[in-house]
Structure formats: C-alpha cells, structure tokens
Scaffold this motif. Structure first.
Motif, PDB file in Angstrom:
ATOM      1  N   THR A   3       0.715  -1.266   0.003  1.00  0.00           N
ATOM      2  CA  THR A   3       0.126  -0.108  -0.035  1.00  0.00           C
ATOM      3  C   THR A   3       0.888   1.226  -0.149  1.00  0.00           C
ATOM      4  OG1 THR A   3      -0.242   0.114   2.583  1.00  0.00           O
ATOM      5  CG2 THR A   3      -1.749  -1.126   1.077  1.00  0.00           C
ATOM      6  N   LYS A   4       1.978   1.224   0.402  1.00  0.00           N
ATOM      7  CA  LYS A   4       2.834   2.379   0.493  1.00  0.00           C
ATOM      8  C   LYS A   4       3.346   2.867  -0.984  1.00  0.00           C
ATOM      9  CE  LYS A   4       3.080   2.390   4.768  1.00  0.00           C
ATOM     10  NZ  LYS A   4       2.248   3.365   5.631  1.00  0.00           N
ATOM     11  N   TYR A   5       2.939   1.870  -2.028  1.00  0.00           N
ATOM     12  CA  TYR A   5       3.463   2.338  -3.245  1.00  0.00           C
ATOM     13  C   TYR A   5       2.170   2.971  -4.253  1.00  0.00           C
ATOM     14  CZ  TYR A   5       7.612  -0.027  -2.149  1.00  0.00           C
ATOM     15  OH  TYR A   5       8.855  -0.437  -1.141  1.00  0.00           O
ATOM     16  N   TYR A  13      -5.610   6.607  -9.016  1.00  0.00           N
ATOM     17  CA  TYR A  13      -4.512   6.004  -8.370  1.00  0.00           C
ATOM     18  C   TYR A  13      -3.605   5.213  -8.941  1.00  0.00           C
ATOM     19  CZ  TYR A  13      -7.265   7.292  -4.077  1.00  0.00           C
ATOM     20  OH  TYR A  13      -8.034   7.826  -3.160  1.00  0.00           O
ATOM     21  N   ALA A  14      -2.392   4.932  -8.772  1.00  0.00           N
ATOM     22  CA  ALA A  14      -1.239   4.152  -9.624  1.00  0.00           C
ATOM     23  C   ALA A  14      -0.307   3.436  -8.559  1.00  0.00           C
ATOM     24  CB  ALA A  14      -0.698   5.008 -10.651  1.00  0.00           C
ATOM     25  N   PHE A  15       0.130   2.462  -9.155  1.00  0.00           N
ATOM     26  CA  PHE A  15       1.124   1.559  -8.240  1.00  0.00           C
ATOM     27  C   PHE A  15       2.261   2.095  -8.663  1.00  0.00           C
ATOM     28  CE2 PHE A  15       3.815  -2.017  -7.277  1.00  0.00           C
ATOM     29  CZ  PHE A  15       3.732  -2.040  -5.998  1.00  0.00           C
ATOM     30  N   ASP A  16       3.359   2.599  -7.765  1.00  0.00           N
ATOM     31  CA  ASP A  16       4.590   3.089  -8.397  1.00  0.00           C
ATOM     32  C   ASP A  16       5.567   2.103  -8.397  1.00  0.00           C
ATOM     33  OD1 ASP A  16       7.179   4.513  -8.683  1.00  0.00           O
ATOM     34  OD2 ASP A  16       6.740   6.053  -7.116  1.00  0.00           O
ATOM     35  N   ASN A  64      -5.337  -4.917  -0.484  1.00  0.00           N
ATOM     36  CA  ASN A  64      -5.779  -3.485  -0.342  1.00  0.00           C
ATOM     37  C   ASN A  64      -5.328  -2.658  -1.353  1.00  0.00           C
ATOM     38  OD1 ASN A  64      -5.301  -3.539   3.208  1.00  0.00           O
ATOM     39  ND2 ASN A  64      -7.236  -3.370   2.185  1.00  0.00           N
ATOM     40  N   SER A  65      -4.173  -3.087  -2.046  1.00  0.00           N
ATOM     41  CA  SER A  65      -3.286  -2.228  -3.127  1.00  0.00           C
ATOM     42  C   SER A  65      -4.336  -2.421  -4.112  1.00  0.00           C
ATOM     43  CB  SER A  65      -2.070  -2.597  -3.128  1.00  0.00           C
ATOM     44  OG  SER A  65      -1.123  -2.384  -2.178  1.00  0.00           O
ATOM     45  N   GLY A  66      -4.563  -3.625  -4.650  1.00  0.00           N
ATOM     46  CA  GLY A  66      -5.564  -4.079  -5.765  1.00  0.00           C
ATOM     47  C   GLY A  66      -6.675  -3.195  -5.730  1.00  0.00           C
ATOM     48  N   GLU A  67      -7.542  -3.320  -4.804  1.00  0.00           N
ATOM     49  CA  GLU A  67      -8.710  -2.691  -4.537  1.00  0.00           C
ATOM     50  C   GLU A  67      -8.634  -1.056  -4.541  1.00  0.00           C
ATOM     51  OE1 GLU A  67      -9.796  -4.426  -0.539  1.00  0.00           O
ATOM     52  OE2 GLU A  67     -10.475  -6.396  -1.381  1.00  0.00           O
ATOM     53  N   PRO A  76      -9.813 -10.579 -13.216  1.00  0.00           N
ATOM     54  CA  PRO A  76      -9.005 -10.753 -14.247  1.00  0.00           C
ATOM     55  C   PRO A  76      -7.753  -9.367 -14.169  1.00  0.00           C
ATOM     56  CG  PRO A  76     -10.998 -11.200 -15.205  1.00  0.00           C
ATOM     57  CD  PRO A  76     -11.223 -10.828 -13.824  1.00  0.00           C
ATOM     58  N   LYS A  77      -8.302  -8.051 -13.720  1.00  0.00           N
ATOM     59  CA  LYS A  77      -7.454  -7.079 -13.718  1.00  0.00           C
ATOM     60  C   LYS A  77      -6.674  -7.188 -12.429  1.00  0.00           C
ATOM     61  CE  LYS A  77      -9.792  -3.817 -16.546  1.00  0.00           C
ATOM     62  NZ  LYS A  77     -10.331  -2.404 -16.542  1.00  0.00           N
ATOM     63  N   PHE A  78      -7.343  -7.728 -11.241  1.00  0.00           N
ATOM     64  CA  PHE A  78      -6.265  -7.983 -10.085  1.00  0.00           C
ATOM     65  C   PHE A  78      -5.472  -8.898 -10.292  1.00  0.00           C
ATOM     66  CE2 PHE A  78      -5.037  -9.919  -6.217  1.00  0.00           C
ATOM     67  CZ  PHE A  78      -5.317  -8.792  -4.901  1.00  0.00           C
ATOM     68  N   LEU A  79      -5.564 -10.039 -11.057  1.00  0.00           N
ATOM     69  CA  LEU A  79      -4.544 -10.847 -11.164  1.00  0.00           C
ATOM     70  C   LEU A  79      -3.674 -10.448 -12.014  1.00  0.00           C
ATOM     71  CD1 LEU A  79      -7.059 -14.115 -11.600  1.00  0.00           C
ATOM     72  CD2 LEU A  79      -5.858 -13.553  -9.512  1.00  0.00           C
TER      73      LEU A  79
END
Length: 172
Positions: A3-5, A13-16, A64-67, A76-79
């Motif tokens: 979650t820190k990323y 939101y985006a994952f760094d 939590n990050s995926g959500e 499928p997007k989570f996977l």
C-alpha cells in the motif's frame, strides 16, 4: 507493505513500480547481512544458514493495493496486477542477489549446473538466468510469501500477505 507504493494521480491511483523496484535491492542486502550478524543457538544451525544464505522477502497489503486501484480481489485485472507485482519482486530480488554475489561471492553450496537447471530458476527471464550462470547468486532462496496476520495489523492494518480481507472487523 504494497500500500506504500500507491500514489494519487490525476486519473485516480497508480502503483509506483519504479519505487518498488528501487526499494528491493537494499532490503535484499539487509537480509543477507542478517545471515552474517545473527547469533545461532547451535553450530549446526549457523553452518546451515551460512552455507545456503536463505532469506524470505515477502509482501503484505496486496489485496488493499489492488482494491484501491479498482480491481476486485480475484478479478482478471487484479490477477494481472498481482502477476506484475510478484514478477517485479521475484526478478528484482534475484538481480540484487546476483549483484551481491559479484561483490561478496556466491552462497557456499552453489552448484551452477544444478541451480541453473532447477525448474523455478528456469522460469526467470533469460537475461537473469544468464547473469546467474555467469556470476552465481548470493542466496539460495529469496522469497517467502507467508500469511502476515499480526504483521499486517502492525503495518497500518492492511490486508494480510497476498490474501483478501477476510473480515472488516473482529476481536483478537
């Protein structure tokens, strides 16, 4: 803690991924240093630890990050997100261990032919397999994705390891 990323963007939101990748080598180095600095109750335990230099880098907060990114757990997007994150973790851990092998040497029980032909190692990208074949690797094992119940609670109460949130409230 994945979650820190998560960062806020103009679109949500985006994952760094870059920051995640940058953070992995220092953690691998620190965990490798623990092998040398640990105090072992028995000589046999010390010999085992030093001969294989095992570590177990894992994650917490995947659900939590995926959500937050809008991906329901297991969709499928989570996977796809999970696959991207776990592939980055795997590849960057192994790259960091190769770099440590160049600097400090391979783990004492490293057998190039046996190690490089192991089924798991053959799943790594070809360039990384070539690096291991050429330089060896510092740690025999690098990853451990464990259920992280108590750790997850201490890490801002995030979802445990790679598991979904199983209950939004409970008594402990």
């Amino acid at each position: 803690n994945l979650t820190k990323y998560i960062e806020v963007t103009d679109d949500g939101y985006a994952f760094d991924e870059e920051r995640f990748k940058e953070d992995i080598p220092p953690v691998v180095r620190a965990m490798d240093n623990v092998v040398d600095r640990a105090r072992y109750p028995l000589r046999e335990q010390e010999a085992e630890a030093l001969s294989k230099r095992r570590m177990g880098l894992g994650v917490t907060g995947l659900a939590n990050s995926g959500e937050v990114l809008g991906y329901p757990y297991g969709s499928p997007k989570f996977l796809d997100f999970e696959r991207r994150v776990m592939t980055l973790l795997r590849d960057e851990c192994y790259r960091a261990s190769v770099e440590l092998a160049k600097e400090k040497g391979v783990f004492p029980l490293f057998d190039k032919e046996k190690y490089c032909n192991a089924p798991f190692i053959r799943t790594l990208p070809a360039d990384l397999q070539a690096e291991i074949r050429e330089h060896g690797i510092r740690n025999s094992h690098l990853l451990s994705i464990a259920p992280t119940g108590t750790i997850s609670l201490a890490a801002d109460n995030v979802s445990s390891g790679i598991e979904p949130v199983f209950s939004h409230s409970y008594d402990r």
